[in-house]
Design a protein around this motif. Structure first.
Motif, PDB file in Angstrom:
ATOM      1  N   VAL A   1      10.228   3.730   5.814  1.00  0.00           N
ATOM      2  CA  VAL A   1       9.137   4.714   5.740  1.00  0.00           C
ATOM      3  C   VAL A   1       9.289   5.189   6.911  1.00  0.00           C
TER       4      VAL A   1
ATOM      5  N   THR B   1       5.539  12.411   6.297  1.00  0.00           N
ATOM      6  CA  THR B   1       6.178  11.339   5.972  1.00  0.00           C
ATOM      7  C   THR B   1       7.206  11.584   5.421  1.00  0.00           C
TER       8      THR B   1
ATOM      9  N   GLY C   1       0.764  -1.239   0.168  1.00  0.00           N
ATOM     10  CA  GLY C   1      -0.038   0.071   0.377  1.00  0.00           C
ATOM     11  C   GLY C   1       0.456   1.303  -0.468  1.00  0.00           C
ATOM     12  N   ASP C   2       0.134   2.047   0.007  1.00  0.00           N
ATOM     13  CA  ASP C   2       0.871   3.297  -0.522  1.00  0.00           C
ATOM     14  C   ASP C   2       0.396   4.475   0.739  1.00  0.00           C
TER      15      ASP C   2
ATOM     16  N   GLU D   1       4.490  -9.177  -2.612  1.00  0.00           N
ATOM     17  CA  GLU D   1       3.298  -8.505  -3.569  1.00  0.00           C
ATOM     18  C   GLU D   1       3.098  -9.896  -3.499  1.00  0.00           C
TER      19      GLU D   1
ATOM     20  N   GLN E   1      10.011  -1.224   3.370  1.00  0.00           N
ATOM     21  CA  GLN E   1       9.295  -1.235   2.418  1.00  0.00           C
ATOM     22  C   GLN E   1       9.446  -2.958   1.588  1.00  0.00           C
TER      23      GLN E   1
ATOM     24  N   ASN F   1       1.205   6.986   1.476  1.00  0.00           N
ATOM     25  CA  ASN F   1       0.125   9.115   2.221  1.00  0.00           C
ATOM     26  C   ASN F   1      -0.545   8.422   1.211  1.00  0.00           C
ATOM     27  N   ALA F   2      -1.270   7.793   0.054  1.00  0.00           N
ATOM     28  CA  ALA F   2      -3.035   7.948   0.014  1.00  0.00           C
ATOM     29  C   ALA F   2      -4.036   7.388   1.324  1.00  0.00           C
TER      30      ALA F   2
ATOM     31  N   ASP G   1       6.315  10.297  -3.753  1.00  0.00           N
ATOM     32  CA  ASP G   1       7.057   9.049  -5.214  1.00  0.00           C
ATOM     33  C   ASP G   1       7.305   8.004  -3.261  1.00  0.00           C
ATOM     34  N   LEU G   2       7.295   7.936  -2.050  1.00  0.00           N
ATOM     35  CA  LEU G   2       7.532   6.830  -1.509  1.00  0.00           C
ATOM     36  C   LEU G   2       7.087   5.461  -1.595  1.00  0.00           C
ATOM     37  N   PRO G   3       8.708   4.359  -1.417  1.00  0.00           N
ATOM     38  CA  PRO G   3       8.065   3.529  -1.643  1.00  0.00           C
ATOM     39  C   PRO G   3       6.771   2.340  -0.970  1.00  0.00           C
ATOM     40  N   ALA G   4       6.490   1.829  -2.199  1.00  0.00           N
ATOM     41  CA  ALA G   4       5.066   0.730  -1.094  1.00  0.00           C
ATOM     42  C   ALA G   4       5.297  -0.108  -0.161  1.00  0.00           C
TER      43      ALA G   4
END
Ligand code: ADP
Length: 483
Positions: free
Chosen positions: A408, A400, A328-329, A481, A475, A331-332, A359-362
């Motif tokens: 992160v 963040t 997941g992101d 995944e 990360q 930031n979102a 542009d943070l990594p998931a």
């Protein structure tokens, strides 16, 4: 025929003809076993399969390779001893049949030690299985029988792979070969969690530790296997318990936020009622312009969707769910959460500011749980700032950023009183609270959630005023995944 220096040799030695009959014995042999001339040496030993040894002897006669066997014998004094028999084929004169000279090496101590080891293994709590270098099972103790459901008699000699689940089942022979040829250790000396397969084909979670035993020049491997079923069940029960606790915490947060949630839903509801009334007025006037009427109805739809989205967000947050991880992101996640938290902050006359590094990594996480942690920190910040008259404005900053090591970080900074020195060690202790109506569970639950995600939750007092609570998340990887 005599052996070179055989009379002075400390080892019992003999010469036998092509048919294995003893033709000559040295002094040490004589002292130990007496004169056995004419007897077949293979018949003197118990625990030696004479036919199998003879078959190997025939092969050695052709190849002139040495032969090594072991057996048990009762000496002249009536003592039982174990010997390794080192045999060397030789041809005395051209065209003569191949004969053999043999030396006996006493391995009684070694065998007794082995027997003791086996007795210990038999009573071991863990399953212990020994295999040879071809992966065939040599010993299978009581605990192994209980775990896998096979009797030792039916499984000894079988390939160890029948107890393994894929993909290790197909790869195991390669593992051994690779180790024997390259010395590359994948599991030897290192424990690993794997799955075994029992007699009924059921998969069993196990912890396997393998060690190598080099005896008499042979490689053997001993696997010590622990049944992880109970441990797994406990772990799952614990995870379930934690999830219930976290869920309870989310529900109580929702309860505390009732006022702001009601306010949040009231806004679209008020708007819906306004647009509906203006629609009715247009119709009542009798000159309802279809374009304006359509506009009013469209706004009505938009507002009802907005109310629906708020309710949906609350439902998602309040739902009891099993740990559901996904890439997941962050930031979102935070942007979405802000919609829930903003009204609450506004009711307390505070501003929430988001500073999101793009542009943070998931990250691999349970989105609702991460939102829960952030919401807890935001609500604690609101409470802290309510405690004092803020002279610096009433702002809570949610940030963040990507750390140098690839993790992160999410931080929530307030301008409250900060954490007093004598409180710092207690903060994450369950039921520790300095609030009148506090439960003192929030931070301890948050810390557990973050730890389960492989991250760390901590805090520091700001230079100027207030505190910053922050947590890190590792990360996500390709493996995450796929899982
Ligand atoms: P609760 O909020 O129910 O008290 P928590 O575990 O969330 O439970 O917090 C425990 C305690 O930590 C709080 O009672 C408070 O004393 C302290 N604390 C938490 N957040 C802050 C903050 N932002 N500033 C100062 N103190 C805080």
């Amino acid at each position: 025929m005599t052996l070179p220096d055989s009379e002075s040799l400390p080892f019992p030695g003999f010469v036998a003809d092509a048919e294995c009959r003893i033709r000559y014995v040295n002094r040490a042999w004589h002292a130990l076993l007496g004169d056995r001339l004419g007897e077949r040496w293979v018949d003197l030993f118990d625990e030696m399969d004479a036919n199998a040894v003879l078959a190997r002897w025939r092969a050695c006669q052709r190849s002139l390779e040495p032969l090594r066997v072991r057996g048990r014998i009762v000496d002249r004094s009536g003592t039982t001893r174990y010997f390794a028999v080192h045999c060397q084929p030789f041809i005395e004169t051209e065209d003569a049949p191949t004969e053999l000279y043999g030396l006996l090496v006493d391995i009684t101590d070694e065998v007794q030690q082995e027997a003791e080891n086996i007795a210990i293994l038999e009573t071991a709590v863990d399953a212990v299985i020994c295999i040879d270098e071809r992966g065939r099972i040599e010993t299978f103790n009581q605990a192994a029988m209980r775990l896998f459901g096979y009797a030792a008699s039916e499984i000894i000699g079988q390939p160890i792979t029948i107890l393994m689940a894929e993909p290790h089942r197909s790869l195991h022979d390669d593992y051994i070969q690779r180790y024997l040829s390259t010395g590359d250790r994948r599991i030897i000396g290192i424990g690993r969690e794997l799955e075994g397969v029992d007699r009924d084909g059921q998969r069993i979670p196990i912890y396997l530790a393998v060690s190598e035993i080099r005896m008499s020049g042979r490689h053997r491997f001993a696997g010590i296997i622990r049944d992880l079923r109970e441990q797994r069940a406990n772990r799952e029960a614990l995870a379930e318990q934690r999830e219930r606790l976290a869920h309870g915490d989310r529900l109580s947060t929702m309860g505390e936020m009732t006022a702001s949630i009601a306010h949040e839903i009231n806004q679209p509801l008020t708007a819906i009622s306004m647009y509906a009334q203006s629609g009715i007025r247009l119709i009542e006037r009798g000159d309802a312009d279809p374009v304006r009427l359509r506009e009013a109805l469209q706004k009505l739809i938009d507002q009802s969707l907005r109310a629906g989205a708020i309710i949906e967000r609350i439902q998602r947050f309040a739902r009891a769910q099993e740990n559901q991880r996904e890439l997941g992101d962050v930031n979102a996640l935070l942007t979405d959460l802000l919609k829930l938290a903003e009204t609450d902050a506004r009711l307390h006359a505070m501003d929430l500011t988001l500073e999101l590094q793009p542009d943070l990594p998931a990250v691999y996480c349970d989105p609702v749980q991460i939102q829960q942690v952030a919401l807890n920190l935001i609500r604690n910040a609101i409470d802290a700032m309510n405690e004092i008259q803020c002279i610096h404005g009433r702002e809570i900053r949610i940030r963040t950023r990507l750390l140098g090591d690839g993790r992160v970080e999410v931080s929530v900074s307030d301008q409250g009183p900060g954490v007093a020195d004598d409180q710092q060690d207690l903060l994450f202790t369950p039921f520790h609270t300095t609030k009148k109506d506090g439960m003192g569970m929030g931070l301890s639950i948050c810390r557990t959630i973050i730890a389960e995600h492989g991250g760390v939750l901590s805090f520091r007092n700001n230079d100027a005023t207030g505190a910053t609570f922050f947590f890190t998340l590792p990360q996500g990887t390709l493996d995450d995944e796929q899982s």
